[in-house]
Design an enzyme around this catalytic site. Structure first.
Site, PDB file in Angstrom:
ATOM      1  N   GLU A  40      24.531  -9.992   0.684  1.00 29.38           N
ATOM      2  CA  GLU A  40      23.889  -9.747  -0.615  1.00 29.38           C
ATOM      3  C   GLU A  40      24.578 -10.548  -1.730  1.00 29.38           C
ATOM      4  O   GLU A  40      25.807 -10.628  -1.775  1.00 29.38           O
ATOM      5  CB  GLU A  40      23.976  -8.247  -0.925  1.00 29.38           C
ATOM      6  CG  GLU A  40      23.404  -7.839  -2.271  1.00 29.38           C
ATOM      7  CD  GLU A  40      23.579  -6.345  -2.548  1.00 29.38           C
ATOM      8  OE1 GLU A  40      22.979  -5.855  -3.522  1.00 29.38           O
ATOM      9  OE2 GLU A  40      24.311  -5.669  -1.785  1.00 29.38           O
ATOM     10  N   LYS A 108      15.486  -7.030  -5.165  1.00 30.16           N
ATOM     11  CA  LYS A 108      15.894  -5.678  -4.794  1.00 30.16           C
ATOM     12  C   LYS A 108      15.142  -4.637  -5.612  1.00 30.16           C
ATOM     13  O   LYS A 108      15.123  -4.689  -6.842  1.00 30.16           O
ATOM     14  CB  LYS A 108      17.401  -5.540  -5.009  1.00 30.16           C
ATOM     15  CG  LYS A 108      18.037  -4.279  -4.436  1.00 30.16           C
ATOM     16  CD  LYS A 108      19.550  -4.355  -4.633  1.00 30.16           C
ATOM     17  CE  LYS A 108      20.277  -3.188  -3.984  1.00 30.16           C
ATOM     18  NZ  LYS A 108      21.750  -3.315  -4.171  1.00 30.16           N
ATOM     19  N   CYS A 140      20.592  -4.146   0.914  1.00 28.76           N
ATOM     20  CA  CYS A 140      21.587  -3.077   0.790  1.00 28.76           C
ATOM     21  C   CYS A 140      20.976  -1.682   0.630  1.00 28.76           C
ATOM     22  O   CYS A 140      20.383  -1.159   1.577  1.00 28.76           O
ATOM     23  CB  CYS A 140      22.544  -3.425  -0.359  1.00 28.76           C
ATOM     24  SG  CYS A 140      24.106  -2.500  -0.336  1.00 28.76           S
TER      25      CYS A 140
END
Length: 273
Positions: A40, A108, A140
């Protein structure tokens, strides 16, 4: 399919260092590697609210361009996280970069506590066709929400790729989640995490993994840096979906407008709340 998982340490706000290590990993990949996956926000590290405007770059900026050039030189594909600057709006973004360019972009959608006030949340899920496989990206904290992977499955995803920046004590949480997301969507799941500490504040948990469409752990890395080679037996997709298919039997589907693009990109828009 041969994939390398680049489980590396990074430097927050350290673009030059992170890019150098990214290009080195691409240059060193095996001749038969088709895809390399990094963690990430790997190219910039994690910026703060104070540094994001200086660190984040547009997707046609120098850092992503350098990666694209390396991808073209080696004729492979790369999945890597960036801090994206879109005309003054900042996103925690992961890219699938092929020799033809950016094939897939994902921002995200579920922001962790340290993302809030730094990044804006994305508003869609997307998949694309790559090397005969439909690929979807997550980042994540996203994988702790079953709906994220299911959204990609509704868009046809056969391979879920998760760029991760997960820290202690939450390593076991993502180990459980990645196996569940693969099993409940009958898809491969690849997760690549960062390791070591982020400027002395966080200890990243490693544990990069490959999970097959049955939800079985095929490979799991430890906590040390390394580039790990794994192989996906794509015949397992057919085997996992032969006797039943969750997507065919589910009673509730996620809402949102599906947009089909001419190039094969599929997007599911998140409804406004």
């Amino acid at each position: 399919m041969k994939v390398e998982l680049a489980q590396l340490a990074g430097r927050d706000n350290g673009t030059a260092y992170n890019l150098e290590r990214t290009l080195a990993a691409i240059a060193a990949c095996a001749a038969d590697t088709q895809l390399i996956v990094f963690p990430e926000t790997h190219l910039m590290g994690f910026p703060s609210a104070e540094t994001v405007a200086q660190v984040a770059e547009p997707l046609d900026g120098p850092t992503v361009t350098a990666v694209l050039n390396a991808v073209r030189e080696r004729n492979i594909a790369v999945v890597v996280g960036v801090a994206e600057n879109d005309h003054g709006h900042f996103y925690n973004t992961t890219l699938l970069i092929t020799p033809e360019g950016i094939a897939l972009k994902y921002r995200k959608t579920h922001l962790w506590a340290s993302d809030r006030g730094v990044f804006s949340a994305g508003d869609r899920y997307a998949t694309c066709e790559w090397n005969g496989v439909r690929v979807g990206l997550l980042i994540c904290y996203d994988i702790e929400f079953p709906e994220t992977a299911r959204a990609l499955a509704q868009l046809g995803a056969e391979l879920l790729i998760v760029t991760n920046g997960n820290m202690d004590p939450y390593g076991p949480t993502h180990r459980t989640a990645i196996m569940a997301r693969a099993q409940e969507n009958q898809a491969f799941a690849l997760m690549v995490n960062r390791v070591e500490d982020g400027d002395g504040e966080l200890l990243f948990a490693g544990g990069s993994a490959l999970v097959d469409p049955f939800g079985s752990l095929v490979f799991e890395a430890g906590r040390d840096e390394g580039t790990f080679s794994v192989e996906l037996d794509l015949n397992q997709l057919t085997a996992a979906r032969r006797d039943y298919r969750y997507l065919d039997d589910q009673r509730l589907r996620l809402p949102g407008e599906v947009i089909e693009h001419a190039d094969g990109l599929r997007e599911l828009m998140i409804p406004a709340t």
